[in-house]
Design a protein around this motif. Structure first.
Motif, short mmCIF file in Angstrom:
data_model
loop_
_atom_site.label_atom_id
_atom_site.label_comp_id
_atom_site.label_asym_id
_atom_site.label_seq_id
_atom_site.Cartn_x
_atom_site.Cartn_y
_atom_site.Cartn_z
N LEU A 93 -7.78 -4.15 -19.91
CA LEU A 93 -8.44 -4.62 -18.69
C LEU A 93 -7.34 -4.77 -17.65
O LEU A 93 -6.47 -5.62 -17.78
N VAL A 94 -7.37 -3.89 -16.65
CA VAL A 94 -6.26 -3.78 -15.71
C VAL A 94 -6.70 -4.14 -14.30
O VAL A 94 -7.69 -3.61 -13.80
N SER A 95 -5.97 -5.03 -13.67
CA SER A 95 -6.25 -5.40 -12.29
C SER A 95 -5.10 -4.90 -11.41
O SER A 95 -3.94 -5.25 -11.63
N ALA A 96 -5.44 -4.03 -10.46
CA ALA A 96 -4.43 -3.48 -9.56
C ALA A 96 -5.08 -3.12 -8.24
O ALA A 96 -6.24 -2.74 -8.18
N GLN A 97 -4.32 -3.26 -7.17
CA GLN A 97 -4.84 -2.96 -5.84
C GLN A 97 -5.06 -1.47 -5.65
O GLN A 97 -4.39 -0.64 -6.26
N THR A 98 -6.01 -1.14 -4.78
CA THR A 98 -6.19 0.25 -4.36
C THR A 98 -4.89 0.72 -3.70
O THR A 98 -4.29 -0.01 -2.92
N GLY A 99 -4.45 1.92 -4.04
CA GLY A 99 -3.22 2.44 -3.47
C GLY A 99 -1.98 2.06 -4.25
O GLY A 99 -0.86 2.33 -3.82
N SER A 100 -2.17 1.47 -5.44
CA SER A 100 -1.02 1.02 -6.23
C SER A 100 -0.54 2.08 -7.22
O SER A 100 0.44 1.87 -7.92
N GLY A 101 -1.26 3.21 -7.27
CA GLY A 101 -0.87 4.27 -8.20
C GLY A 101 -1.57 4.16 -9.55
O GLY A 101 -1.10 4.72 -10.54
N LYS A 102 -2.74 3.50 -9.58
CA LYS A 102 -3.40 3.30 -10.86
C LYS A 102 -3.98 4.59 -11.44
O LYS A 102 -4.08 4.71 -12.67
N THR A 103 -4.34 5.56 -10.59
CA THR A 103 -4.86 6.82 -11.14
C THR A 103 -3.79 7.52 -11.96
O THR A 103 -4.04 7.98 -13.08
N VAL A 104 -2.58 7.58 -11.43
CA VAL A 104 -1.48 8.17 -12.20
C VAL A 104 -1.19 7.31 -13.42
O VAL A 104 -0.88 7.82 -14.51
N ALA A 105 -1.33 6.00 -13.28
CA ALA A 105 -1.09 5.09 -14.41
C ALA A 105 -2.00 5.42 -15.57
O ALA A 105 -1.54 5.58 -16.71
N PHE A 106 -3.32 5.52 -15.31
CA PHE A 106 -4.17 5.83 -16.46
C PHE A 106 -4.08 7.30 -16.84
O PHE A 106 -4.29 7.67 -17.99
N GLY A 107 -3.70 8.15 -15.88
CA GLY A 107 -3.46 9.55 -16.22
C GLY A 107 -2.34 9.71 -17.23
O GLY A 107 -2.41 10.53 -18.15
#
Length: 227
Positions: A41-55
């Motif tokens: 369960l991950v909380s991160a702001q939009t624009g923080s690079g979370k797409t690459v993180a889960f990628g």
């Protein structure tokens, strides 16, 4: 540039070509905690690079697909986003991250041409990326089969709940294996998110890089006076 931990050489090269000198805080947090095999369960702001993180975090699930014939393979990853715009943005990010690899992504997004999507689904994708309504429709029509999915990513889960997609999410998740991993990304840990997590996750690892009262570092604000 130093090689990122547990990431295949081509993805490493893609990150370098993209100008990455180091990972963002959310990417570091996910890679350092090594969430492979775990719900998160991950909380991160939009624009923080979370797409690459889960990628980065789902690569092992894709590469561990069994050695059955390509023409009988079913997707191992399902990514759900609340809107067409966000889904396409996620696809653009993953396209460059996985470029020049064998990883195939197909989108199933409301408002897009169904015929094109159905043709693309015949390419036996590793990842299906879609919006709740379109995914539910395809499942009911038996256009897609999620019985071999190893990991589900719910991106902007709080937004999906705000838009009233709980019923669709519950139906879609019911069509995936119970032993799947579920990665839930949300801007906040609201009561709604807590309830969703308790229903669909097991002993989820919590990760947060959100700092209260701190603006996005990658957004500039301008005031424009008009008549």
């Amino acid at each position: 540039m130093k090689s990122f931990v547990n990431i295949k050489e081509q993805i490493d090269a893609n990150l370098e070509l993209r100008g990455y000198k180091e990972l963002t805080p959310i990417q570091k947090a996910i890679m350092e905690k090594d969430i492979s095999g775990q719900d998160a369960l991950v909380s991160a702001q939009t624009g923080s690079g979370k797409t690459v993180a889960f990628g980065l975090s789902i690569v092992s699930d894709i590469l561990n697909r069994n050695s059955e014939s390509k023409f009988t393979k079913l997707p191992s990853v399902l990514i759900i986003a609340p809107t067409r715009e966000l889904a396409l943005q996620v696809q653009n990010e993953l396209d460059w991250l996985y470029s020049r690899t064998s990883i195939c992504i197909v989108s199933c997004v409301g408002g897009m041409d169904m015929r094109t999507e159905k043709r693309n689904l015949k390419k036996f994708p590793d990842i299906i990326l879609g919006t709740p309504g379109r995914l539910k429709d395809y499942l009911e029509r038996e256009v897609i089969n999620l019985s071999k999915v190893k990991v589900v990513v719910l991106d902007e889960a709080d937004e999906m709940l705000n838009l009233g997609f709980r019923e669709e999410l519950e139906y879609i998740l019911s069509q995936t294996p119970k032993e799947r991993r579920t990665l839930l990304f949300s801007a906040t840990f609201s009561k709604q998110i807590e309830k969703l997590a308790s229903k669909f996750q097991n002993n989820a690892l919590r990760i947060s890089t959100v700092e209260k009262n701190k603006q996005h570092i990658d957004i500039e604000y301008h005031a424009i006076k008009v008549t």
